[in-house]
Design a protein around this motif. Sequence first.
Motif, PDB file in Angstrom:
ATOM      1  N   ALA A 254       0.836  -1.204   0.000  1.00 17.03           N
ATOM      2  CA  ALA A 254       0.000   0.000   0.000  1.00 17.03           C
ATOM      3  C   ALA A 254       0.868   1.249   0.000  1.00 17.03           C
ATOM      4  O   ALA A 254       1.999   1.241   0.484  1.00 17.03           O
TER       5      ALA A 254
ATOM      6  N   ASP B 193      -9.082  -0.433   5.880  1.00 18.11           N
ATOM      7  CA  ASP B 193      -8.772  -1.508   4.951  1.00 18.11           C
ATOM      8  C   ASP B 193      -9.519  -1.359   3.627  1.00 18.11           C
ATOM      9  O   ASP B 193      -9.502  -2.272   2.802  1.00 18.11           O
TER      10      ASP B 193
ATOM     11  N   ASP C  86     -10.087  -0.176  -0.228  1.00 16.08           N
ATOM     12  CA  ASP C  86      -9.116  -0.124  -1.328  1.00 16.08           C
ATOM     13  C   ASP C  86      -8.456   1.242  -1.407  1.00 16.08           C
ATOM     14  O   ASP C  86      -7.270   1.358  -1.706  1.00 16.08           O
TER      15      ASP C  86
ATOM     16  N   ARG D 234      -4.568   1.004  -1.562  1.00 10.95           N
ATOM     17  CA  ARG D 234      -4.234  -0.395  -1.284  1.00 10.95           C
ATOM     18  C   ARG D 234      -4.518  -1.308  -2.467  1.00 10.95           C
ATOM     19  O   ARG D 234      -4.376  -2.522  -2.345  1.00 10.95           O
ATOM     20  N   HIS D 235      -4.939  -0.737  -3.589  1.00 10.56           N
ATOM     21  CA  HIS D 235      -5.336  -1.564  -4.739  1.00 10.56           C
ATOM     22  C   HIS D 235      -4.637  -1.056  -5.998  1.00 10.56           C
ATOM     23  O   HIS D 235      -4.616   0.143  -6.255  1.00 10.56           O
TER      24      HIS D 235
ATOM     25  N   ASP E 253      -5.438  -0.999  -9.032  1.00 11.44           N
ATOM     26  CA  ASP E 253      -6.248  -0.441 -10.123  1.00 11.44           C
ATOM     27  C   ASP E 253      -6.520   1.052  -9.962  1.00 11.44           C
ATOM     28  O   ASP E 253      -7.107   1.673 -10.865  1.00 11.44           O
TER      29      ASP E 253
ATOM     30  N   ALA F 163     -12.479   5.505  -8.399  1.00 11.72           N
ATOM     31  CA  ALA F 163     -12.542   4.266  -7.620  1.00 11.72           C
ATOM     32  C   ALA F 163     -13.809   3.484  -7.949  1.00 11.72           C
ATOM     33  O   ALA F 163     -13.779   2.266  -8.166  1.00 11.72           O
TER      34      ALA F 163
ATOM     35  N   LEU G 189     -13.913  -0.273  -6.812  1.00 11.47           N
ATOM     36  CA  LEU G 189     -13.121  -0.262  -5.576  1.00 11.47           C
ATOM     37  C   LEU G 189     -13.903   0.373  -4.424  1.00 11.47           C
ATOM     38  O   LEU G 189     -14.707   1.281  -4.633  1.00 11.47           O
TER      39      LEU G 189
END
Lengths: 226, 226
Positions: B103, B126, B128, B145-146, B148, B165, B170
Motif C-alpha cells: 500500500a 482496509d 481499497d 491499497r489496490h 487499479d 474508484a 473499488l
Amino acid sequence: MRVVVPFAVESPKTRLSPVLAERERRSLARAMLADVLGAIVAAGHEPTVLATAPIDLEDDFDLALSDDVLAATTIAVDDRPLTEAVNARLPAEDADGDSVPEAVAVVMADLALTTPDALERLFAGDADVAIAPGRGGGTNALAVRHPDFRVDYHGASYLDHREIAADSGLAVEAVDSFRLATDIDEPNDLVEVLIHGTEHAPARLRSFGFELEEQDGRVTVARSDG
Amino acid sequence: MRVVVPFAVESPKTRLSPVLAERERRSLARAMLADVLGAIVAAGHEPTVLATAPIDLEDDFDLALSDDVLAATTIAVDDRPLTEAVNARLPAEDADGDSVPEAVAVVMADLALTTPDALERLFAGDADVAIAPGRGGGTNALAVRHPDFRVDYHGASYLDHREIAADSGLAVEAVDSFRLATDIDEPNDLVEVLIHGTEHAPARLRSFGFELEEQDGRVTVARSDG
C-alpha cells in the motif's frame, strides 16, 4: 447524553447575505438544523433545540422532518445570549454533590456536514470536556461531562475553552473532525455543503439554483437564474 | 505502508504572496514539510519526499530536522506534473499478478496541522482507497491499497477520486479529519497554524512576527513589524 442545539430563529446567517436573500437564509438555516437533528437522532440521542424564539418543527419548516426526528426532538426557548443560555443547560452538581450529573453535548445548528459517525466520536470519549474546533478557533461542538466547566463563546472560544478547562484541572480532548469543523457561515462554505452535505441542506441549495463549478482548477459554487 | 510526500521545491505557496515574501514562503513551506515528515515518522513510517527538484534535508532547510526524521526520510526527484509523478509511485500489479502490492499513502506537504493520530486514521483502514478530503473538494491525503487506482489531482479531485474508484469497483473510505482537511494555501489559513500547528510551522510564523488577534469577536492573524 443530552444534546443541545442552539438555534437563532430570527435573521440567521447574515454573513451569507452576499449570495442569499433573507428568506433563503432562513430556509437554509432550517434545512441545516434539520440535518443536524437527523444526525443526532440517528446516533441514538434526543436533541433539544435551544431556540431564541418559539419555533414549530412542523409549521415553521418548509421541509418535512422525519417522524423519528419529530418524536425525539424538544424545543426550549431561551432568548438570553448564547453563552448564558448554554451554561444554564450544562451539567450541574446536585445540592448534596454526590451524584454524577448527566453529560451534555452542545452541537451548533449550522454544522450541515454532520453525520452520526462524526457525532459518535464526540460522544464516545471520557475526557471531562471534548471539543470539536471549528475553523478560525471557534467551538463547533462539545461534550461536557464535568459540572465545573462553563462555556464562553466570545472570540477564540476553542482556546478559551481549553484554558477554562485547564484552570479547573479538567481533562480536555480535541475531536479531529472535518465535518464538525465546518460550520456554514460564508459564501465559500457553500461548496462544502454541495460536496459533503447529507440531506436537506444540499437539496435546498440545489433548489435555489446552486451547483458546483470548476474555475482555474479550483471548485466553487455558481448560481443559475433558472 | 510507503508514504509519499509531494513537494514543490521552487516558488511554493504563491497564494500566500499577499502576506509573505518569496523567501518567507519558501521557509514556511519547508517548516510545514518538516512537521509533516515528523508526524509520519512518529507514526512509525518512512517517508519519501517526492521533490520537483533536488533538495537537501540538512543544507536547504533553515531549521534542524530531528535525527529520527533525517534517518527515516528518502528524497526522490521527479519533475513531472503532480498527477504523473504520484501515479508512478502507486501500487502496481506484479507481472505475474499474484503478489499483493504494498500500500502507498500520499500526504501533501502543506498539511501543517498533521499529527501521528490523524495519519493513523488514514493508514489504519482496509478500504481499497482511503481519502482525506480538503476544503474545496481537494484530496489532501490518501491511502491506496489496490493496484487499479490512479490519481487525477486536477480540479475537484475528491469527487473525481471517488468516481475513479467507483468505476473500477473499488471500495472508498473517507477519513473525517480537520487536521488533514486543512492545507495551508491562503492568508486566512495561517490562523489555523497558530492555533493548531505542532512544531516548526507555528514557530516560523511567530518568528516572522505573526500572532493571533481578535477582531469583532473573530480570530485572525496580525503581523508586527518588530
